[in-house]
Design a protein around this motif. Structure first.
Motif, PDB file in Angstrom:
ATOM      1  N   ASP A 106      29.053 -21.494  98.379  1.00  0.00           N
ATOM      2  CA  ASP A 106      30.506 -21.412  98.168  1.00  0.00           C
ATOM      3  C   ASP A 106      30.981 -22.513  97.215  1.00  0.00           C
ATOM      4  O   ASP A 106      31.893 -22.291  96.404  1.00  0.00           O
ATOM      5  CB  ASP A 106      31.249 -21.542  99.508  1.00  0.00           C
ATOM      6  N   GLN A 107      30.369 -23.696  97.328  1.00  0.00           N
ATOM      7  CA  GLN A 107      30.756 -24.807  96.458  1.00  0.00           C
ATOM      8  C   GLN A 107      30.463 -24.494  94.990  1.00  0.00           C
ATOM      9  O   GLN A 107      31.230 -24.888  94.103  1.00  0.00           O
ATOM     10  CB  GLN A 107      29.997 -26.084  96.864  1.00  0.00           C
ATOM     11  N   TYR A 108      29.351 -23.791  94.754  1.00  0.00           N
ATOM     12  CA  TYR A 108      28.996 -23.437  93.371  1.00  0.00           C
ATOM     13  C   TYR A 108      30.042 -22.523  92.733  1.00  0.00           C
ATOM     14  O   TYR A 108      30.226 -22.549  91.511  1.00  0.00           O
ATOM     15  CB  TYR A 108      27.638 -22.725  93.331  1.00  0.00           C
ATOM     16  N   TRP A 109      30.715 -21.703  93.533  1.00  0.00           N
ATOM     17  CA  TRP A 109      31.605 -20.683  92.994  1.00  0.00           C
ATOM     18  C   TRP A 109      33.075 -21.080  93.083  1.00  0.00           C
ATOM     19  O   TRP A 109      33.955 -20.228  93.001  1.00  0.00           O
ATOM     20  CB  TRP A 109      31.360 -19.353  93.708  1.00  0.00           C
ATOM     21  N   LYS A 110      33.341 -22.377  93.214  1.00  0.00           N
ATOM     22  CA  LYS A 110      34.732 -22.825  93.218  1.00  0.00           C
ATOM     23  C   LYS A 110      35.324 -22.710  91.814  1.00  0.00           C
ATOM     24  O   LYS A 110      34.696 -23.100  90.832  1.00  0.00           O
ATOM     25  CB  LYS A 110      34.829 -24.283  93.693  1.00  0.00           C
ATOM     26  N   GLU A 111      36.536 -22.187  91.764  1.00  0.00           N
ATOM     27  CA  GLU A 111      37.164 -21.889  90.468  1.00  0.00           C
ATOM     28  C   GLU A 111      37.281 -23.114  89.579  1.00  0.00           C
ATOM     29  O   GLU A 111      37.094 -23.035  88.355  1.00  0.00           O
ATOM     30  CB  GLU A 111      38.553 -21.274  90.702  1.00  0.00           C
ATOM     31  N   ASP A 112      37.563 -24.281  90.174  1.00  0.00           N
ATOM     32  CA  ASP A 112      37.798 -25.476  89.353  1.00  0.00           C
ATOM     33  C   ASP A 112      36.511 -26.053  88.767  1.00  0.00           C
ATOM     34  O   ASP A 112      36.557 -26.941  87.919  1.00  0.00           O
ATOM     35  CB  ASP A 112      38.546 -26.543  90.149  1.00  0.00           C
ATOM     36  N   THR A 113      35.336 -25.572  89.213  1.00  0.00           N
ATOM     37  CA  THR A 113      34.072 -26.074  88.652  1.00  0.00           C
ATOM     38  C   THR A 113      33.415 -25.083  87.693  1.00  0.00           C
ATOM     39  O   THR A 113      32.532 -25.465  86.928  1.00  0.00           O
ATOM     40  CB  THR A 113      33.066 -26.399  89.783  1.00  0.00           C
ATOM     41  N   ILE A 114      33.853 -23.836  87.726  1.00  0.00           N
ATOM     42  CA  ILE A 114      33.195 -22.796  86.920  1.00  0.00           C
ATOM     43  C   ILE A 114      33.349 -23.065  85.428  1.00  0.00           C
ATOM     44  O   ILE A 114      32.400 -22.912  84.650  1.00  0.00           O
ATOM     45  CB  ILE A 114      33.722 -21.394  87.296  1.00  0.00           C
ATOM     46  N   GLN A 115      34.564 -23.501  84.999  1.00  0.00           N
ATOM     47  CA  GLN A 115      34.775 -23.788  83.578  1.00  0.00           C
ATOM     48  C   GLN A 115      33.840 -24.897  83.108  1.00  0.00           C
ATOM     49  O   GLN A 115      33.293 -24.833  82.000  1.00  0.00           O
ATOM     50  CB  GLN A 115      36.232 -24.222  83.336  1.00  0.00           C
ATOM     51  N   ASP A 116      33.665 -25.926  83.947  1.00  0.00           N
ATOM     52  CA  ASP A 116      32.759 -27.016  83.580  1.00  0.00           C
ATOM     53  C   ASP A 116      31.324 -26.521  83.459  1.00  0.00           C
ATOM     54  O   ASP A 116      30.575 -26.961  82.578  1.00  0.00           O
ATOM     55  CB  ASP A 116      32.831 -28.145  84.604  1.00  0.00           C
ATOM     56  N   ASP A 117      30.930 -25.610  84.349  1.00  0.00           N
ATOM     57  CA  ASP A 117      29.575 -25.054  84.280  1.00  0.00           C
ATOM     58  C   ASP A 117      29.358 -24.294  82.977  1.00  0.00           C
ATOM     59  O   ASP A 117      28.277 -24.350  82.385  1.00  0.00           O
ATOM     60  CB  ASP A 117      29.311 -24.125  85.475  1.00  0.00           C
ATOM     61  N   LEU A 118      30.396 -23.586  82.522  1.00  0.00           N
ATOM     62  CA  LEU A 118      30.300 -22.863  81.262  1.00  0.00           C
ATOM     63  C   LEU A 118      30.122 -23.837  80.097  1.00  0.00           C
ATOM     64  O   LEU A 118      29.295 -23.611  79.200  1.00  0.00           O
ATOM     65  CB  LEU A 118      31.549 -22.002  81.058  1.00  0.00           C
ATOM     66  N   LEU A 119      30.865 -24.943  80.131  1.00  0.00           N
ATOM     67  CA  LEU A 119      30.706 -25.953  79.085  1.00  0.00           C
ATOM     68  C   LEU A 119      29.317 -26.584  79.119  1.00  0.00           C
ATOM     69  O   LEU A 119      28.700 -26.812  78.076  1.00  0.00           O
ATOM     70  CB  LEU A 119      31.764 -27.044  79.245  1.00  0.00           C
ATOM     71  N   ARG A 120      28.833 -26.860  80.325  1.00  0.00           N
ATOM     72  CA  ARG A 120      27.482 -27.435  80.442  1.00  0.00           C
ATOM     73  C   ARG A 120      26.445 -26.489  79.842  1.00  0.00           C
ATOM     74  O   ARG A 120      25.501 -26.921  79.175  1.00  0.00           O
ATOM     75  CB  ARG A 120      27.156 -27.698  81.917  1.00  0.00           C
ATOM     76  N   MET A 121      26.640 -25.201  80.071  1.00  0.00           N
ATOM     77  CA  MET A 121      25.713 -24.213  79.528  1.00  0.00           C
ATOM     78  C   MET A 121      25.805 -24.153  78.004  1.00  0.00           C
ATOM     79  O   MET A 121      24.800 -23.959  77.322  1.00  0.00           O
ATOM     80  CB  MET A 121      26.010 -22.839  80.135  1.00  0.00           C
ATOM     81  N   MET A 122      27.004 -24.362  77.460  1.00  0.00           N
ATOM     82  CA  MET A 122      27.153 -24.406  76.005  1.00  0.00           C
ATOM     83  C   MET A 122      26.354 -25.560  75.423  1.00  0.00           C
ATOM     84  O   MET A 122      25.692 -25.417  74.384  1.00  0.00           O
ATOM     85  CB  MET A 122      28.637 -24.537  75.635  1.00  0.00           C
ATOM     86  N   PHE A 123      26.390 -26.711  76.083  1.00  0.00           N
ATOM     87  CA  PHE A 123      25.602 -27.851  75.610  1.00  0.00           C
ATOM     88  C   PHE A 123      24.103 -27.539  75.680  1.00  0.00           C
ATOM     89  O   PHE A 123      23.347 -27.922  74.786  1.00  0.00           O
ATOM     90  CB  PHE A 123      25.930 -29.104  76.420  1.00  0.00           C
ATOM     91  N   ALA A 124      23.684 -26.849  76.737  1.00  0.00           N
ATOM     92  CA  ALA A 124      22.276 -26.470  76.856  1.00  0.00           C
ATOM     93  C   ALA A 124      21.875 -25.520  75.724  1.00  0.00           C
ATOM     94  O   ALA A 124      20.797 -25.649  75.137  1.00  0.00           O
ATOM     95  CB  ALA A 124      22.011 -25.824  78.214  1.00  0.00           C
ATOM     96  N   CYS A 125      22.743 -24.564  75.408  1.00  0.00           N
ATOM     97  CA  CYS A 125      22.459 -23.597  74.342  1.00  0.00           C
ATOM     98  C   CYS A 125      22.351 -24.269  72.980  1.00  0.00           C
ATOM     99  O   CYS A 125      21.666 -23.763  72.082  1.00  0.00           O
ATOM    100  CB  CYS A 125      23.551 -22.526  74.285  1.00  0.00           C
TER     101      CYS A 125
END
Length: 425
Positions: A106-125
Motif C-alpha cells: 500500500d505504501q508503494y502505491w501512495k499518490e504522493d510518491t508515484i510522481q517521484d517514482d516516475l522521475l526516478r525512472m526517468m533518471f534510470a532511463c
C-alpha cells in the motif's frame, strides 16, 4: 459504450502506464522491467474486459492501480524465493513476509510518491551508459505508453530495430541492477540536464519530425511537455534551465496550428495566420520564463526561449525584431557554437544584411563543411540566390530536397522551385 471504454483506456495508458511501470519497477527491480510492463498490460486487459460488463468505475486510474497492486502481490508470493527476484534490498525485504506484504505494498502505491517514482525512472532511463537513441526509445516505451510500432514509425525505422534497442537496454538493467533513484547533490544538475535533453529531443521530433511522413506529431509534443512539467513540479529538479526549457516548448507549441494548411503542407512563418497562435500557451511560456529568471547561469534553453518569444510577440513577420534576435544568437554562439546554431544565426544575418553580405559570411564560416551535410543550408542558399541566380537557387533547393527525410519539407522545396519560374528541367 465499447467505443468510450476504448478511448478511455487509450488515454489512461498514455498517462498512467508510465507511473504504474515506475512503481512496479521499484517493487521488482529494473532487472525485471519486463515483468512490470506485463503487469501493466494485464491490468489494462482486465480493465477493458471488466468495464464492458460492469461499466466504468468512478475513479478509473485508482481502479487500475488497485488491480496492478493485486497482480504484483500474486507475483511476489509466487517468486519470493526465486533467484530472479532480489528481495534483499532493505526497501523490498518486507515484501517477503505475509505479515507485512499488504501494508508495505500500500505504501508503494501512495499518490504522493508515484510522481517521484516516475522521475526516478526517468533518471534510470537516462543513465550515462545508455545511448541517446535508446534513452528516447525507453522513455517512450516504458513511461509514455508508446508501442514499438509507434516508436518505429516516429523515427522511421523497423520494429525489429526498436525491439533490439529495448532488449539491449533491458539487458543492461538486468546485468547492472540499476536502481531508479534521484542523483546525489553533486550529480543532480548534470543528470537533470541529461533527462531534459532527452525530453527536448522528444519534443523536437514532435515539433518538426525529421523521420515521419507527418511534420508535426502532437502525441510526442504532449508527452514531452508532460514530462517537462514533472521536472518543474519536483523541488529537486525545478531548476532555472528546467523552467526555461518549458518556456521554449510552450512558445513553439503555441504556433503549431498555423504551421500546416488543410492539405498538410507547410506554411512558412511569414505567411502564418497569427490569430491562430495559442495566446494562452504564449502566456504560459512567459510564466515559465519568469520562473527561469533566477540564479547566475544562463542556459541554451534561456536564449532559445528568448528567440522564440520574439517571434511570438511580433504582430507581423515584417515587425519581427531581427536585430534583437541576432543579439540572442550571438549570445547562444558564445556558449554553444555548434553548426546548427550558427546556421540559424546566418539566416538572421541574411534577413538583416541581405544576400551579398550573407554569402560572404557563409564562405568565411568554419562551419561551412558541416553545413554542406544539412538540408537547411541548401534551403538557405536557395533563398539567398532566388533574386540573384535562379539556376543556383533551383540547384540549392533540389540538393536540400535530396537531404531531407521529411515529405512535407520536400513538398515545400518543390513549391519554391516552381515559384522560380524556370520551368521543368
Amino acid at each position: 459504450m465499447e467505443g468510450n471504454i476504448n478511448r478511455l483506456t487509450n488515454h489512461l495508458f498514455r498517462h498512467e502506464a508510465g507511473k504504474m511501470v515506475s512503481v512496479l519497477t521499484k517493487i521488482f527491480g529494473t532487472e525485471n522491467l519486463d515483468v512490470a510492463e506485463d503487469v501493466v498490460q494485464d491490468s489494462f486487459v482486465t480493465a477493458m474486459n471488466t468495464w464492458k460488463l460492469k461499466g466504468i468505475p468512478a475513479n478509473p486510474a485508482a481502479w487500475l492501480y488497485r488491480v496492478a497492486k493485486n497482480k504484483a502481490i500474486d507475483i511476489i508470493r509466487r517468486n519470493k524465493h526465486s533467484v530472479d527476484f532480489d528481495f534483499t534490498d532493505p526497501e523490498r525485504e518486507l515484501l517477503k513476509s505475509e505479515y507485512t506484504l499488504a501494508t508495505v505494498m500500500d505504501q508503494y502505491w501512495k499518490e504522493d510518491t508515484i510522481q517521484d517514482d516516475l522521475l526516478r525512472m526517468m533518471f534510470a532511463c537516462c543513465h550515462d551508459e545508455i545511448s541517446p537513441e535508446s534513452q528516447v526509445t525507453l522513455i517512450l516505451k516504458t513511461l509514455c505508453g508508446f508501442s514499438s510500432a509507434e516508436i518505429a514509425k516516429a523515427f522511421v525505422t523497423t520494429e525489429d530495430t526498436i525491439s533490439k534497442r529495448l532488449y539491449r537496454t533491458k539487458e543492461f538493467f538486468r546485468e547492472r541492477k540499476i536502481k531508479p533513484e534521484f542523483p546525489n547533490t553533486t550529480e543532480l544538475k548534470y543528470k537533470t540536464d541529461a533527462v531534459l535533453k532527452t525530453i527536448y529531443l522528444i519534443f523536437n521530433e514532435g515539433y518538426n519530425s525529421t523521420h515521419s511522413d507527418q511534420l508535426i506529431r502532437k502525441d510526442l509534443l504532449d508527452q514531452a511537455i508532460y514530462l517537462g512539467k514533472l521536472l518543474c513540479q519536483n523541488p529537486m529538479t525545478k531548476m532555472p534551465e528546467t523552467f526555461a526549457a518549458m518556456a521554449l516548448m510552450y512558445f513553439h507549441a503555441a504556433r503549431i496550428e498555423s504551421r500546416l494548411d488543410s492539405d498538410g503542407d507547410i506554411i512558412l512563418l511569414a505567411d502564418q495566420d497569427r490569430s491562430r497562435w495559442n495566446k494562452e500557451w504564449i502566456e504560459e511560456g512567459n510564466s515559465f520564463m519568469n520562473k527561469a529568471a533566477y540564479g547566475d547561469g544562463i542556459s541554451t534553453y534561456h536564449i532559445e526561449a528568448a528567440i522564440a518569444y520574439e517571434h511570438c510577440i511580433a504582430e507581423t513577420f515584417e515587425k519581427t525584431n531581427w536585430p534583437r534576435i541576432l543579439q540572442y544568437y550571438d549570445m547562444l554562439a558564445t556558449i554553444h557554437p555548434g553548426p546548427i546554431v550558427m546556421l540559424n544565426r546566418m539566416t538572421v544575418v541574411y534577413k538583416i544584411y541581405g544576400a551579398e553580405f550573407a554569402l560572404e559570411e557563409i564562405n568565411k564560416s568554419p562551419f561551412k563543411k558541416d553545413w554542406e551535410n544539412h538540408y537547411l543550408y541548401y534551403s538557405l542558399l536557395g533563398e539567398i540566390y532566388s533574386d540573384r541566380d535562379k539556376t543556383k537557387a533551383r540547384n540549392s533547393f533540389n540538393k536540400s530536397a535530396q537531404l531531407t527525410k521529411s515529405e512535407a519539407e520536400k513538398k515545400l522545396l518543390q513549391r519554391k522551385i516552381e515559384q522560380l519560374g524556370l520551368g521543368k528541367t
